[in-house]
Design an enzyme around this catalytic site. Structure first.
Site, PDB file in Angstrom:
ATOM      1  N   ASP A 214      27.896   4.586  28.908  1.00 10.44           N
ATOM      2  CA  ASP A 214      29.335   4.522  27.997  1.00 10.44           C
ATOM      3  C   ASP A 214      29.572   2.405  27.541  1.00 10.44           C
ATOM      4  O   ASP A 214      29.844   1.490  29.054  1.00 10.44           O
ATOM      5  CB  ASP A 214      30.703   4.031  29.404  1.00 10.44           C
ATOM      6  N   GLU A 240      28.268   5.935  24.606  1.00 11.54           N
ATOM      7  CA  GLU A 240      29.778   6.107  24.123  1.00 11.54           C
ATOM      8  C   GLU A 240      30.319   5.285  24.140  1.00 11.54           C
ATOM      9  O   GLU A 240      30.382   3.479  24.493  1.00 11.54           O
ATOM     10  CB  GLU A 240      29.820   6.852  25.635  1.00 11.54           C
ATOM     11  N   GLU A 268      38.090   8.788  24.152  1.00 12.73           N
ATOM     12  CA  GLU A 268      38.697   9.159  24.985  1.00 12.73           C
ATOM     13  C   GLU A 268      40.313   8.369  24.759  1.00 12.73           C
ATOM     14  O   GLU A 268      41.217   8.349  25.182  1.00 12.73           O
ATOM     15  CB  GLU A 268      38.368   8.369  26.080  1.00 12.73           C
ATOM     16  N   ASP A 291      41.058  12.585  26.106  1.00 13.28           N
ATOM     17  CA  ASP A 291      41.480  12.762  27.958  1.00 13.28           C
ATOM     18  C   ASP A 291      42.220  13.846  27.180  1.00 13.28           C
ATOM     19  O   ASP A 291      43.619  13.088  26.776  1.00 13.28           O
ATOM     20  CB  ASP A 291      41.850  11.412  27.800  1.00 13.28           C
ATOM     21  N   HIS A 318      37.330  13.598  28.951  1.00 11.09           N
ATOM     22  CA  HIS A 318      37.219  12.400  29.237  1.00 11.09           C
ATOM     23  C   HIS A 318      37.770  12.466  30.278  1.00 11.09           C
ATOM     24  O   HIS A 318      38.795  13.194  30.991  1.00 11.09           O
ATOM     25  CB  HIS A 318      37.419  11.018  28.293  1.00 11.09           C
ATOM     26  N   GLU A 338      33.279  16.183  31.885  1.00  9.71           N
ATOM     27  CA  GLU A 338      32.840  14.709  32.980  1.00  9.71           C
ATOM     28  C   GLU A 338      33.439  14.329  34.625  1.00  9.71           C
ATOM     29  O   GLU A 338      34.427  15.214  34.546  1.00  9.71           O
ATOM     30  CB  GLU A 338      33.774  13.639  32.654  1.00  9.71           C
TER      31      GLU A 338
HETATM   32  C1  LIG Z   1      32.573   3.700  33.476  1.00  7.46           C
HETATM   33  C2  LIG Z   1      33.691   3.393  31.924  1.00  7.46           C
HETATM   34  O1  LIG Z   1      33.498   1.953  32.039  1.00  7.46           O
HETATM   35  C3  LIG Z   1      35.255   3.919  32.178  1.00  7.46           C
HETATM   36  O2  LIG Z   1      35.358   3.034  33.028  1.00  7.46           O
HETATM   37  C4  LIG Z   1      35.681   4.988  32.240  1.00  7.46           C
HETATM   38  O3  LIG Z   1      36.852   5.109  32.243  1.00  7.46           O
HETATM   39  C5  LIG Z   1      35.307   6.150  30.960  1.00  7.46           C
HETATM   40  O4  LIG Z   1      35.141   5.036  30.062  1.00  7.46           O
HETATM   41  C6  LIG Z   1      34.454   7.200  31.106  1.00  7.46           C
HETATM   42  O5  LIG Z   1      34.374   7.431  30.022  1.00  7.46           O
HETATM   43  O6  LIG Z   1      34.400   7.878  31.795  1.00  7.46           O
HETATM   44 MG   LIG Z   2      34.178   6.520  28.329  1.00  6.29          MG
END
Ligand SMILES: C[C@H](O)[C@H](O)[C@@H](O)[C@@H](O)C(=O)O
Ligand SMILES: [Mg+2]
Length: 394
Positions: A214, A240, A268, A291, A318, A338
Site C-alpha cells: 500500500d 496500491e 479509497e 471506502d 477499503h 480487506e
Molecule cells: C496501511 C495503509 O498505509 C493505510 O493506513 C490503510 O488505511 C489503507 O491505505 C488500506 O488500504 O488499508
Molecule cells: Mg490503501
C-alpha cells in the site's frame, strides 16, 4: 403499519480508534515510518500523526424515529463532521420516512455540492447514509445485506493489511498487504530496501501467498514503475494507491508500465459514482477500492459497484468493517475483502473499529461466515462507556 418517520438526528464525536482507525496510541505499525505525500518533509517522515492523519476523529451519527427505532453509524469526520450533520444535513432527514433513502442522499449531496463533492463532506454523507441503512434494518428487523439483494456466497474471504504478512498467512488470510515504508524521499536505498523486504517476506510465506504494497499516494509514476518491475520477479499481486487520487493521467500511464499480471489498485480516497467513473473510463486500475465510510455510503457504493461490474472491474472496498462486509457478500464482483490488522504489532485479530462497536465480527481463519452477519441492520451496537461529545445541536 405506517412507515416510521425520522424525528431526531444527533452527531457526536469519539476519539481513539474506531472509524478513525489511524487514531491509535504509540508504537503501532500503522504509524511507523510509512511513505506518504508528506515524506518529502523530513520532520513528517516518521509518523503520519505528526502531519495530522488522525486529526478528525470518529463521527457518530444517530437517527431516531417517531416509533422509537434507532439506527447509527460511525465514520471519519469528527467535529467538523458533526457541524455539517447538525447545521446542514439534519434538515433533509427530520420528518422523512425511513424508506426515503435515495431522496435523502440526493438532497444531502446536492445541497453540499458547493463545498463538498469529495473528502470530508462525502465522509459525512456516507456516515448519515450508513446510519439510515442501519435504521431501516432495525425497522424491518433484517440485516442490511438482505435488503440489497442478499448474499451470493456463504462466507467472506479476507486478505490482511498490516506489517506482518507472515503472521497473516498463519492466521488463514489469503494475502498480506504491507505499508510501503520508503518512497522517493529515501532514493535508491529506500527502493532497494522495499524490494528486499518483499523478498524476505516471500521467503517466509512461500510462493503462492499474495503479497501487496500500500503506497498511500506517495510515489511518482517513474518510481512506482521501477518498484513494480523490481518486485515482479518475486511474485507480487498488486501495487496500491501509488499516486495522488487526482492524478488519473498518472494512473493510466502506470497501468501501462507495470509488468503483465501485476494489478494496479486505487480508490479509497475517491468518492461518488462520478469519481469512480473517471477511474474506470481512464483505465486507471484493475481493482477499485472505495471506502463505504468515505465514498458516499452504501447508497453510492451500490451505484459505483454496478458501474465497475459493467467495466469488468473488481470492487474490493477499503477496510470499513461491517459497513463493507454487508456489501461485499452480495456482489459477484467483490470476491474478497480487506481486513485491517488493528493490533499494534499486527500479530492478532481484533475488531477493526475497536473499541467502538459491540458485536463487530472478525475473520476466523481468514473468513467471516454469513451466519455472523444475520442481525438487523449492520448487526452492531455502540460499545458501553464510550466518551461521546455532542459539540453542536440544531
Ligand atoms: C496501511 C495503509 O498505509 C493505510 O493506513 C490503510 O488505511 C489503507 O491505505 C488500506 O488500504 O488499508
Ligand atoms: Mg490503501
Amino acid at each position: 403499519m405506517a412507515v416510521p418517520v425520522i424525528r431526531h438526528v444527533r452527531a457526536s464525536v469519539v476519539r481513539g480508534g474506531g472509524a478513525d482507525y489511524h487514531d491509535q496510541g504509540a508504537d503501532h505499525w500503522i504509524d511507523d515510518n510509512i511513505s506518504t505525500p508528506m515524506s518529502k518533509y523530513p520532520q513528517y517522515r516518521a509518523s503520519r500523526q505528526s502531519f495530522g492523519i488522525n486529526v478528525l476523529g470518529t463521527l457518530l451519527v444517530e437517527i431516531e424515529t417517531d416509533t422509537g427505532h434507532r439506527g447509527f453509524a460511525v465514520t471519519t469526520a469528527g467535529e467538523p463532521g458533526a457541524y455539517i450533520v447538525e447545521k446542514h444535513l439534519a434538515r433533509f432527514l427530520e420528518g422523512r420516512k425511513v424508506t426515503d433513502i435515495e431522496l435523502m442522499w440526493d438532497q444531502m449531496y446536492n445541497a453540499t455540492i458547493y463545498y463538498g463533492r469529495r473528502g470530508l463532506v462525502l465522509n459525512v454523507i456516507s456516515g448519515v447514509d450508513l446510519a439510515l441503512w442501519d435504521l431501516l434494518g432495525q425497522v424491518r428487523q433484517e440485516p442490511v445485506h438482505a435488503m440489497i439483494g442478499g448474499p451470493v456466497r456463504d462466507e467472506i474471504t479476507f486478505y490482511a493489511t498490516g506489517a506482518r504478512p507472515d503472521l497473516a498467512k498463519e492466521m488463514g488470510f489469503i494475502g498480506g498487504k504491507m505499508p510501503l515504508r520508503f518512497g522517493p524521499a529515501q532514493g535508491e536505498e529506500g527502493l532497494n530496501e522495499a524490494v528486499e523486504h518483499v523478498a524476505r517476506m516471500r521467503e517466509k510465506v512461500g510462493p503462492d501467498f499474495w503479497l501487496m504494497y500500500d503506497c498511500w499516494m506517495s510515489l511518482t509514476v517513474e518510481y512506482a514503475t521501477r518498484l513494480a518491475n523490481r518486485l515482479d520477479p518475486i511474485g507480487f499481486k498488486w501495487i496500491e494507491e501509488c499516486l495522488s487520487p487526482d492524478d488519473y493521467w498518472g494512473y493510466a500511464e502506470l497501468r501501462k508500465n507495470v509488468p503483465r499480471g501485476m494489478l494496479v489498485t486505487t480508490g479509497e480516497h475517491e468518492a461518488t459514482r462520478w469519481g469512480f467513473r473517471m477511474l474506470m473510463e481512464m483505465d486507471c486500475c484493475d481493482i477499485v477500492q472505495p471506502d463505504v465510510n468515505w465514498c458516499g455510503g452504501l447508497t453510492e457504493l451500490i451505484k459505483i459497484s454496478a458501474l465497475a461490474d459493467a467495466h469488468g472491474k473488481l470492487v474490493v472496498p477499503h477496510g470499513s468493517s461491517v459497513y463493507s462486509y454487508h456489501f461485499v457478500c452480495t456482489r459477484q464482483n467483490s470476491p474478497f475483502a480487506e481486513f485491517l490488522m488493528m493490533a499494534p504489532k499486527a500479530d492478532k485479530v481484533v475488531p477493526m473499529f475497536s473499541p467502538m462497536l459491540e458485536g463487530e465480527p472478525v475473520p476466523v481463519n481468514g473468513k467471516i461466515k454469513m451466519s455472523e452477519l444475520d442481525k438487523p441492520g449492520f448487526g452492531v451496537t455502540l460499545a458501553e462507556g464510550l466518551t461521546l461529545e455532542r459539540p453542536y445541536t440544531h
